[in-house]
Write a protein that holds these residues in place. Structure first.
Motif, PDB file in Angstrom:
ATOM      1  N   THR A  87      48.686  42.196  31.515  1.00  0.00           N
ATOM      2  CA  THR A  87      49.586  43.338  31.538  1.00  0.00           C
ATOM      3  C   THR A  87      48.884  44.535  30.908  1.00  0.00           C
ATOM      4  O   THR A  87      47.830  44.397  30.288  1.00  0.00           O
ATOM      5  CB  THR A  87      50.902  43.029  30.786  1.00  0.00           C
ATOM      6  N   GLY A  88      49.439  45.719  31.088  1.00  0.00           N
ATOM      7  CA  GLY A  88      48.851  46.918  30.530  1.00  0.00           C
ATOM      8  C   GLY A  88      47.824  47.549  31.453  1.00  0.00           C
ATOM      9  O   GLY A  88      47.382  46.940  32.428  1.00  0.00           O
ATOM     10  N   GLU A  89      47.418  48.778  31.125  1.00  0.00           N
ATOM     11  CA  GLU A  89      46.505  49.520  31.993  1.00  0.00           C
ATOM     12  C   GLU A  89      45.141  48.854  32.120  1.00  0.00           C
ATOM     13  O   GLU A  89      44.488  48.966  33.163  1.00  0.00           O
ATOM     14  CB  GLU A  89      46.347  50.956  31.491  1.00  0.00           C
ATOM     15  N   ALA A  90      44.703  48.138  31.096  1.00  0.00           N
ATOM     16  CA  ALA A  90      43.412  47.447  31.188  1.00  0.00           C
ATOM     17  C   ALA A  90      43.415  46.403  32.300  1.00  0.00           C
ATOM     18  O   ALA A  90      42.368  46.099  32.881  1.00  0.00           O
ATOM     19  CB  ALA A  90      43.073  46.794  29.853  1.00  0.00           C
ATOM     20  N   ASN A  91      44.603  45.898  32.614  1.00  0.00           N
ATOM     21  CA  ASN A  91      44.716  44.863  33.643  1.00  0.00           C
ATOM     22  C   ASN A  91      44.583  45.425  35.056  1.00  0.00           C
ATOM     23  O   ASN A  91      44.547  44.671  36.030  1.00  0.00           O
ATOM     24  CB  ASN A  91      46.054  44.126  33.497  1.00  0.00           C
ATOM     25  N   ARG A  92      44.481  46.740  35.186  1.00  0.00           N
ATOM     26  CA  ARG A  92      44.300  47.324  36.513  1.00  0.00           C
ATOM     27  C   ARG A  92      42.983  46.887  37.149  1.00  0.00           C
ATOM     28  O   ARG A  92      42.816  46.989  38.367  1.00  0.00           O
ATOM     29  CB  ARG A  92      44.361  48.859  36.424  1.00  0.00           C
TER      30      ARG A  92
END
Length: 365
Positions: free
Chosen positions: A279-284
């Protein structure tokens, strides 16, 4: 004028009436709406709609021989007739506890609620292919076959192709085509999608739309701008889903109620890497599905992908098929159609119906 969308005479099967429907309490205040069609004791197939946030449609039952299949459709959290809805003025309750893991758990609860105890087929396109693959990776023992259309791996490069394109330089050079993207094929629709966002924020369109959707409007003008932004987001996908659409008719994707739920849920997922493995933007930057294809080896997979799909370009299907073959999967039926993205593209519709008509009967060799 050539129109690529399926017409009433193109369908093999008539629209049937539901045999059951209702709402199922799942968790965190969510109630998902479900409808069942076809033969009550037929081969169970769960239909997984796109988006995320697209909602299910009755016409999906028309892909299936009603005397053979038991067809179960449902609206995922926050959209369609499920409650609460992301189209509400306050979308936060609909987006709370709304992740891929939550949707998979809902599917497990729904099959138990409807008394499905053995394996079932999964039928899904676009985001529906993503969620179907994620479900099968998590629970391969529950899946008999995957029938997928418009493969969507939800990686950053897949989303950049559709949502980013040349947006960062669009203000001073809208005809710059140095970066690949769907904008190259649909420039007039791209203009409307890009101009909602201020030029200084266009280096990351998904993040910019996230900020816009998450902002609490201070007045009616800001509220109306936010609503127009949901229509621009949803309208961009609606206009790019077909090779040739009748432009004289309203774009369903831009209807306010649909657009608000669709845009907010899609953006909520995409800013979090679709909650695939994290989850979170790093997971993009996730590559979850291709990293776990070995868990799919025992499941026959049928894939229909439009060669001219600009929403989920065909390189995603090519990469999935290559990864499956690399791990030794030997039962992959891959069909490239002369079509765009939508399941209602004529060639996609016909290919999917043909696959379903010719699946081996249970128990056959």
């Amino acid at each position: 004028m050539y129109l690529s969308k399926v017409t009433p005479t193109d369908w093999k099967y008539e629209q049937t009436e539901p045999i059951a429907s209702g709402h199922l309490d799942v968790s965190e205040g969510h109630k998902i709406f479900w409808v069942e069609y076809g033969k009550p004791d037929g081969e169970p197939v769960m239909c997984v709609h796109g988006g995320p946030g697209g909602g299910s449609d009755a016409f999906v039952a028309r892909f299936f021989a009603p005397e053979r299949y038991r067809i179960l459709t449902f609206d995922q959290r926050g959209c369609g007739k499920s409650q609460p809805s992301a189209s509400d003025d306050d979308a936060r309750p609909a987006l709370r506890a709304n992740t891929t893991a939550d949707l998979i758990e809902d599917m497990i609860k729904l099959r138990a609620h409807r008394g499905i105890t053995g394996k079932m087929h999964l039928f899904g396109g676009s985001w529906g292919s993503t969620l179907s693959l994620a479900y099968a990776i998590a629970h391969p023992e529950q899946v008999s076959r995957l029938i997928l259309r418009g493969i969507f791996l939800c990686r950053k490069k897949d989303l950049d192709f559709f949502y980013q394109g040349n947006a960062a330089v669009y203000e001073h050079d809208p005809l710059d085509t140095s970066l690949p993207g769907s904008y190259q094929i649909y420039p007039e629709a791209w203009d409307e999608f890009v101009r909602v966002i201020p030029p200084e924020e266009r280096h990351d369109m998904i993040r910019a739309y996230d900020r816009l959707f998450s902002r609490e409007p201070n007045n009616d003008a800001e509220l109306q701008h936010q609503i127009r932004a949901t229509q621009a987001w949803a309208g961009w996908e609606g206009r790019t889903s077909y090779l040739s659409l009748d432009a004289s008719k309203p774009n369903h994707y831009e209807e306010v109620v649909f657009a608000k739920a669709f845009a907010r849920i899609e953006n909520h997922y995409f800013i979090n890497g679709s909650f695939l493995g994290g989850t979170g933007e790093a997971n993009r930057h996730q590559n979850y599905i291709l990293d776990h294809v070995e868990r799919l080896k025992g499941i026959p997979i049928h894939i229909v992908h439009g060669r001219y799909d600009m929403v989920c370009p065909m390189f995603q299907a090519e990469e999935l098929v290559a990864a499956l073959r690399q791990v030794g999967h030997t039962d992959v039926d891959y069909r490239r159609t002369p079509a765009g993205h939508s399941m209602l593209e004529r060639e996609n519709c016909q290919a999917l119906t043909d696959i379903l008509d010719h699946l081996p009967l249970p128990g056959s060799a």
